[in-house]
Design a protein around this motif. Sequence first.
Motif, PDB file in Angstrom:
ATOM      1  N   THR A  33      23.571  -4.775 103.762  1.00  0.00           N
ATOM      2  CA  THR A  33      22.489  -3.326 103.510  1.00  0.00           C
ATOM      3  C   THR A  33      21.803  -4.371 102.409  1.00  0.00           C
ATOM      4  O   THR A  33      22.676  -4.402 100.878  1.00  0.00           O
ATOM      5  N   VAL A  34      20.684  -4.926 101.959  1.00  0.00           N
ATOM      6  CA  VAL A  34      20.195  -5.769 101.488  1.00  0.00           C
ATOM      7  C   VAL A  34      19.417  -4.761 100.431  1.00  0.00           C
ATOM      8  O   VAL A  34      17.793  -4.643 100.379  1.00  0.00           O
ATOM      9  N   THR A  70      20.386  -4.470 106.713  1.00  0.00           N
ATOM     10  CA  THR A  70      20.157  -3.147 107.002  1.00  0.00           C
ATOM     11  C   THR A  70      19.193  -2.780 106.229  1.00  0.00           C
ATOM     12  O   THR A  70      19.758  -3.321 104.928  1.00  0.00           O
ATOM     13  N   ASP A  71      18.003  -2.827 106.274  1.00  0.00           N
ATOM     14  CA  ASP A  71      17.087  -2.349 105.988  1.00  0.00           C
ATOM     15  C   ASP A  71      16.523  -0.966 105.275  1.00  0.00           C
ATOM     16  O   ASP A  71      14.896  -0.546 105.004  1.00  0.00           O
ATOM     17  N   MET A  98      10.214  -3.568 101.376  1.00  0.00           N
ATOM     18  CA  MET A  98       9.887  -4.660 102.118  1.00  0.00           C
ATOM     19  C   MET A  98      10.559  -6.186 101.126  1.00  0.00           C
ATOM     20  O   MET A  98      10.856  -7.043 101.573  1.00  0.00           O
ATOM     21  N   GLU A  99       9.719  -5.888  99.912  1.00  0.00           N
ATOM     22  CA  GLU A  99       9.908  -7.090  98.957  1.00  0.00           C
ATOM     23  C   GLU A  99      11.142  -7.586  98.703  1.00  0.00           C
ATOM     24  O   GLU A  99      11.937  -8.350  98.302  1.00  0.00           O
ATOM     25  N   ILE A 100      12.002  -6.215  98.820  1.00  0.00           N
ATOM     26  CA  ILE A 100      13.296  -6.300  97.993  1.00  0.00           C
ATOM     27  C   ILE A 100      14.047  -6.269  99.147  1.00  0.00           C
ATOM     28  O   ILE A 100      14.863  -7.618  99.201  1.00  0.00           O
ATOM     29  N   TYR A 104      16.195  -9.612  98.574  1.00  0.00           N
ATOM     30  CA  TYR A 104      17.679  -9.909  98.983  1.00  0.00           C
ATOM     31  C   TYR A 104      18.289 -10.526 100.335  1.00  0.00           C
ATOM     32  O   TYR A 104      19.866 -10.973 100.281  1.00  0.00           O
ATOM     33  N   SER A 105      17.265 -10.888 100.602  1.00  0.00           N
ATOM     34  CA  SER A 105      17.849 -11.017 102.553  1.00  0.00           C
ATOM     35  C   SER A 105      18.475 -12.857 102.379  1.00  0.00           C
ATOM     36  O   SER A 105      19.009 -13.261 102.768  1.00  0.00           O
ATOM     37  N   ASP A 106      17.063 -13.030 101.333  1.00  0.00           N
ATOM     38  CA  ASP A 106      16.797 -14.883 101.235  1.00  0.00           C
ATOM     39  C   ASP A 106      18.503 -14.796 100.613  1.00  0.00           C
ATOM     40  O   ASP A 106      18.634 -15.915 100.266  1.00  0.00           O
TER      41      ASP A 106
END
Length: 488
Positions: A33-34, A70-71, A98-100, A104-106
């Motif tokens: 979960t990012v 998980t977003d 979506m910036e979060i 955090y996915s990156d």
Amino acid sequence: MAELILYNTLTRRKEVFNPLHPPRVGIYVCGPTVYGDPHLGHARPAITFDLLFRYLLHLGYQVRYVRNITDVGHLENDADEGRDKIATRAQLEQIEPMEIVQRYSDHYHKSMDQLNVLKPSIEPRASGHIPEQIEMVAKILDAGYAYISNGSVYFDVEKYDTKNHYGKLSGRVLEDLLSTTRDLDGQEEKRNPFDFALWKKALPEHIMRWNSPWSPGFPGWHLECSAMSTKYLGDEFDIHGGGMDLLFPHHECEIAQSKIANGKDSVRYWMHNNMVTINGQKMGKSLGNGILLDQMFSGNHPLLEKSYDPMTIRFFILQAHYRSTLDFSNEALQASEKGLSRLMKSIAMLPGLAVSNETTINLDIWKTNCYNALNDDLNTPILIAHLFDMVKMINLLSEGRERITKPDLDILIQQFHQFTFDILGLREEQLTTGESELLPKVMDMILSLRQEAKKNKDFALSDRIREELGKIGISIKDKKDGADWEIG
Ligand code: ZN
């Protein structure tokens, strides 16, 4: 070669692995979960299932490995009520959810690259699969195993349990759940406290919301994995993995949803990695003792005596069996660091070994032992012990106390590389931590000598230093009072 045997959490036994449609194998693993920087707790499942992925590829299977992001829908305290973890973080940082997710996915991907974790075949995001999730909720409602309450939809656990066993994965029974489930705020919408949300009506302040037949809202946390595994792997697939902390309720709920929506048990082998402790204590979610991966790599954390390379972390995790708990301590990590360096030095020695006209070591038995360890539920500590047996042999070979022919040496090099690099996924670091600490000091010294040469108008020498450094990949930028350097 012996068969691959895996421990199935569902049957609580080791079972021979027989894929549904060989040579194809489908794996689904619950990803992060990012909403924050990746920490040690992320490293273990990623490396465990990377090992499985790599070994199945090595055995010749065509693996479709799905690991989700998980977003949406993962609420604080993993509950059915409360704020979305990502939305909370977005508000804190005053940016879009979506910036979060992107940030955090990156970061997660960067850390996984550092740990040499292969990219999954598909990495679906929950927010990109809202229609599939709505469709699944509708199916479960049609089948009569869910009910609508105030715009939210809940799974009817009691009804499901009359013909199925809710709790079969985690070894729970419904009567026990009844007595242990806490009454939380907002649960008056549910018929039973153990029912779980498939769709939640969004409260006015809840910003991540989608339209649905029941309310503008968002899917329950557990639903995404049922919907996305069905979409990409079919209504029945081979292996589902994740950390042991996801066994209940997350995976238990996935089993129930998928069974009703797909009309059959979806997963054939359930695999769970055990948890990480730090100095003997469970890693706190609040990150009190939760060390971030970047802190491990930099050493910048009060619990750390020094920095540890990503490969030291990877090797350390693989030195324990994935179903054992793993305690991170400075002492244990430093032992791993030494062990890894011994292993890498030994591999580096191989091509230079003197060859003979006979081989006095038994390569076949060694290779069989290595495969037997992997086939026994991915027993990496035993495999690594066999690799160290060979390290001893390599030392004896270099001392001339054992002998090997050229063809056998080629085979040994190839096999040692396969086990170490292809399957365990280790790689040689550019520099060991000790060396990387040394480099800045050496560079300071070289640059101050160059500065002295310039002062003495010996420009030929100062230019030569710059050129020679350039040849080995270090570039220099002159400043007013000296120079900066960088690699590349
Ligand atoms: Zn999941």
